[in-house]
Design an enzyme around this catalytic site. Structure first.
Site, mmCIF file in Angstrom:
data_model
loop_
_atom_site.group_PDB
_atom_site.id
_atom_site.type_symbol
_atom_site.label_atom_id
_atom_site.label_comp_id
_atom_site.label_asym_id
_atom_site.label_seq_id
_atom_site.Cartn_x
_atom_site.Cartn_y
_atom_site.Cartn_z
ATOM 1 C CG HIS A 189 -2.282 -0.603 0.816
ATOM 2 N ND1 HIS A 189 -3.052 -1.351 1.665
ATOM 3 C CD2 HIS A 189 -2.953 -0.547 -0.358
ATOM 4 C CE1 HIS A 189 -4.147 -1.730 1.026
ATOM 5 N NE2 HIS A 189 -4.106 -1.262 -0.193
ATOM 6 C CD GLU A 416 -1.548 -9.362 -19.150
ATOM 7 O OE1 GLU A 416 -1.195 -8.768 -18.141
ATOM 8 O OE2 GLU A 416 -2.626 -9.973 -19.246
ATOM 9 C CG ASP A 440 1.287 -10.484 -15.747
ATOM 10 O OD1 ASP A 440 1.897 -11.078 -14.841
ATOM 11 O OD2 ASP A 440 0.160 -9.999 -15.591
ATOM 12 C CB CYS A 487 -1.931 -0.858 -20.241
ATOM 13 S SG CYS A 487 -2.192 -2.633 -20.309
HETATM 14 C C1 PEP Z 1 0.616 -6.016 -16.930
HETATM 15 O O1 PEP Z 1 0.742 -7.211 -16.678
HETATM 16 O O2 PEP Z 1 1.539 -5.317 -17.430
HETATM 17 C C2 PEP Z 1 -0.655 -5.327 -16.666
HETATM 18 C C3 PEP Z 1 -0.850 -4.093 -17.079
HETATM 19 O O3 PEP Z 1 -1.591 -5.992 -15.929
HETATM 20 P P1 PEP Z 1 -1.484 -6.180 -14.329
HETATM 21 O O4 PEP Z 1 -0.324 -5.369 -13.854
HETATM 22 O O5 PEP Z 1 -2.773 -5.748 -13.780
HETATM 23 O O6 PEP Z 1 -1.251 -7.660 -14.233
HETATM 24 MG MG MG Z 2 -0.988 -8.419 -16.175
#
Ligand code: PEP
Ligand code: MG
Length: 560
Positions: A189, A416, A440, A487
């Site tokens: 957090h 991913e 990921d 992202c």
């Molecule tokens: C990622 O894996 O880069 C992603 C954006 O998803 P999360 O971080 O929510 O797994």
């Molecule tokens: Mg991810």
């Protein structure tokens, strides 16, 4: 690298900030209360504990209301922890044995924290929150003030074992230049709130236990380091970076673009509809990733269509006419959802997670898509939906079919897993877009658990192996004419953002606090220059060399 820089302490940087200043340490948590028989009756002890918990929950609620936004959600979650019936039962059992309230509270919460820690992942990182609740209740029982942040009377770098959300939420940013924690990972957090508030922070710095009050340090989140007793040259370099960042933060909120005008939409990663307002304020041109699973992390049963419709509608209403990419529930591994992940798995990151879990619980996916379609009906946002953890063309086809059946026009996939990067061209023949989740993708390319500190060195999206996979997807986007976003956290690293665009990425989505830095960096380079920087990075042999090569090429190009 200078000798001093070589001896820099390493941790995990949160955000891109840099700060210079003297250390002030958070006082250590109070000593554990001894196991000794209470001089009061069971009822009297019970009454004391009830009053102390009530005082602490009232204080946390007020702090939450003062801070607002994401911090309020975190503090409300702490209030729920303080009132958790399982812990209260454990406290009562100890009181019935004649223990003091202090001992009973400390022990019952510590046991609960241990259980969470054993679960690991997102829940494991909540252990620090429980310890903090216990310390606050024990302080209230003792009549002490709540444990908190020091006030040395001048701006300082706060060094703590791990910071409680209640403290992070209300940090006085005029006084706290940066945060350093000895424990805590990138999803603690402390890290989440620091990222949200744009505080310069480095977490999980084991060696920071050696820092003393008054030590001068440079906290460099971009490089994940703490430099102790910096040289004049290091100070000057840090000061120049502080100034450049301040200029970026103060720059006008223009749409994302390269120096030659090539548009690169800058979007926000969000986990709740309430965080939309801040993203809009910071110039987000839409949403590139809405993590729907964050809404339901504590739900025991699948959320109703109506509850979801409400949340999605609130999100879409914040972005009229703008693109909003909503991800279907990404359950499993670091984000388990009890109603989607019930099987015990040896390797949950390689198990039934993401789209795989949804396809084995089709009704959950159908409900979510129905809720999204209903929200779309009554709002003007341009809703795109995407599937998490897609590894095959068949999965892409199945998800797109489901989405279209529910009246959702634009259906894409997250890249991913290396297989979907390597098959991007085939995948993009079916999917309307791809969004690369570099967190990921790095984990699976490097076979390094993204939550494990011992392999954090491998969890680096600058690694040329990861960049080559991004290049595959970028090229597939160009060939098929489909948009390719990023992202993952990589999009929030300004120079890496330039590299990603040079590799063919067409939009970037990130924590809103990172938008200003990335916006400023993109404006420094043309498309051709971004390509040259990307080529230099991809041709390197290691992550460190890729970063150096990109920096070197960027400097050469801007000095030409
Ligand atoms: C990622 O894996 O880069 C992603 C954006 O998803 P999360 O971080 O929510 O797994
Ligand atoms: Mg991810």
């Amino acid at each position: 690298m200078s000798a001093a820089a070589q001896s820099a302490m390493k941790g995990t940087g949160i955000g891109r900030g840099v700060a210079v200043g003297p250390v002030a340490r958070m006082s250590p948590p109070p000593l554990p209360p001894p196991a000794e028989p209470s001089l009061l009756t069971h009822e009297q002890e019970s009454q004391r504990v009830t009053e102390a918990i009530a005082a602490v929950t009232a204080d946390l609620t007020t702090r939450g209301q003062t801070a607002g936004g994401q911090a309020q959600e975190v503090l409300d979650a702490q209030v729920m922890m303080a009132q958790d019936p399982t812990v209260q039962e454990a406290v009562e059992t100890l009181l019935a044995q004649g223990q003091t309230g202090e001992y009973a509270v400390h022990t019952a919460f510590a046991e609960m924290a241990e259980t969470l820690q054993a679960l690991g992942g997102y829940l494991g990182e909540r252990a620090a929150d429980l310890h903090d609740v216990a310390a606050r209740v024990v302080a209230a029982l003792r009549g002490d003030p709540p444990p908190g942040v020091p006030d040395p009377g001048h701006p300082f770098v706060l060094v703590a074992q791990d910071l409680a959300p209640a403290d992070t939420a209300l940090l006085d940013l005029d006084k706290v230049l940066a945060l350093v924690t000895i424990e805590g990972g990138p999803t603690s957090h402390t890290a989440i709130l620091a990222r949200g508030k744009g505080i310069t922070a480095v977490v999980g710095v084991a060696e920071a236990s050696r820092l003393a009050d008054g030590d001068e340090v440079i906290v460099d989140a971009a490089n994940s380091t703490i430099v102790v007793s910096p040289t004049q040259e290091q100070r000057a370099e840090a000061a120049a970076r502080v100034q450049a960042r301040a200029a970026a933060q103060a720059a006008p909120l223009t749409d994302g673009a390269l120096a030659d005008g090539t548009p690169v939409p800058l979007l926000a990663n969000l986990g709740t509809p309430e965080s939309a307002a801040e993203a809009v304020q910071l110039g987000a041109e839409g949403v590139g990733l809405f993590r729907t699973e964050f809404l339901f992390l504590s739900s025991e049963s699948a959320p109703s269509v109506e509850a979801q419709r409400k949340a999605y509608q609130e999100l879409l209403e914040a972005f009229p006419g703008k693109k909003v990419v909503v991800r279907a529930l990404d359950a499993g591994a670091d984000k388990p959802l009890p109603f989607l992940n019930d099987a015990e798995e040896e390797n949950p990151a390689l198990g039934l997670r993401g789209l795989r879990a949804l396809l084995t619980n089709e009704e959950v996916l159908r409900d979510q898509l129905s809720a999204l379609a209903q929200a779309q009906e009554v709002t003007s946002a341009d809703l795109w939906v995407m599937a998490p953890m897609v590894s095959t063309v068949e999965e892409t086809e199945t998800f797109a079919k489901f989405a279209h059946q529910h009246g959702l026009k634009t259906a894409g996939v997250m890249v991913e897993v290396p297989s979907s990067a390597l098959l991007a061209e085939q995948i993009l023949k079916t999917a309307d877009f791809a969004s690369i989740g570099t967190n990921d993708l790095t984990q699976y390319t490097m076979a390094a658990d993204r939550l494990l500190g011992s392999v954090a060195g491998l969890q680096d999206p600058w690694h040329p192996a990861v960049l080559k996979l991004v290049r595959e997807v970028g090229a597939a986007g160009t060939v098929t004419g489909k948009p390719v976003g990023v992202c993952g956290e990589a999009a929030a690293d300004p120079l890496l953002a330039v590299v990603l665009v040079g590799l063919g990425v067409t939009s970037l989505s990130m924590a809103p606090a990172a938008l200003a830095d990335v916006r400023a960096e993109l404006l420094r380079f043309t498309k051709d220059q971004a390509r040259a920087i990307a080529t230099a990075a991809v041709s390197a042999s290691t992550a460190a060399e890729a970063l150096q090569a990109a920096q070197h090429t960027a400097t050469t190009l801007t000095n030409e």
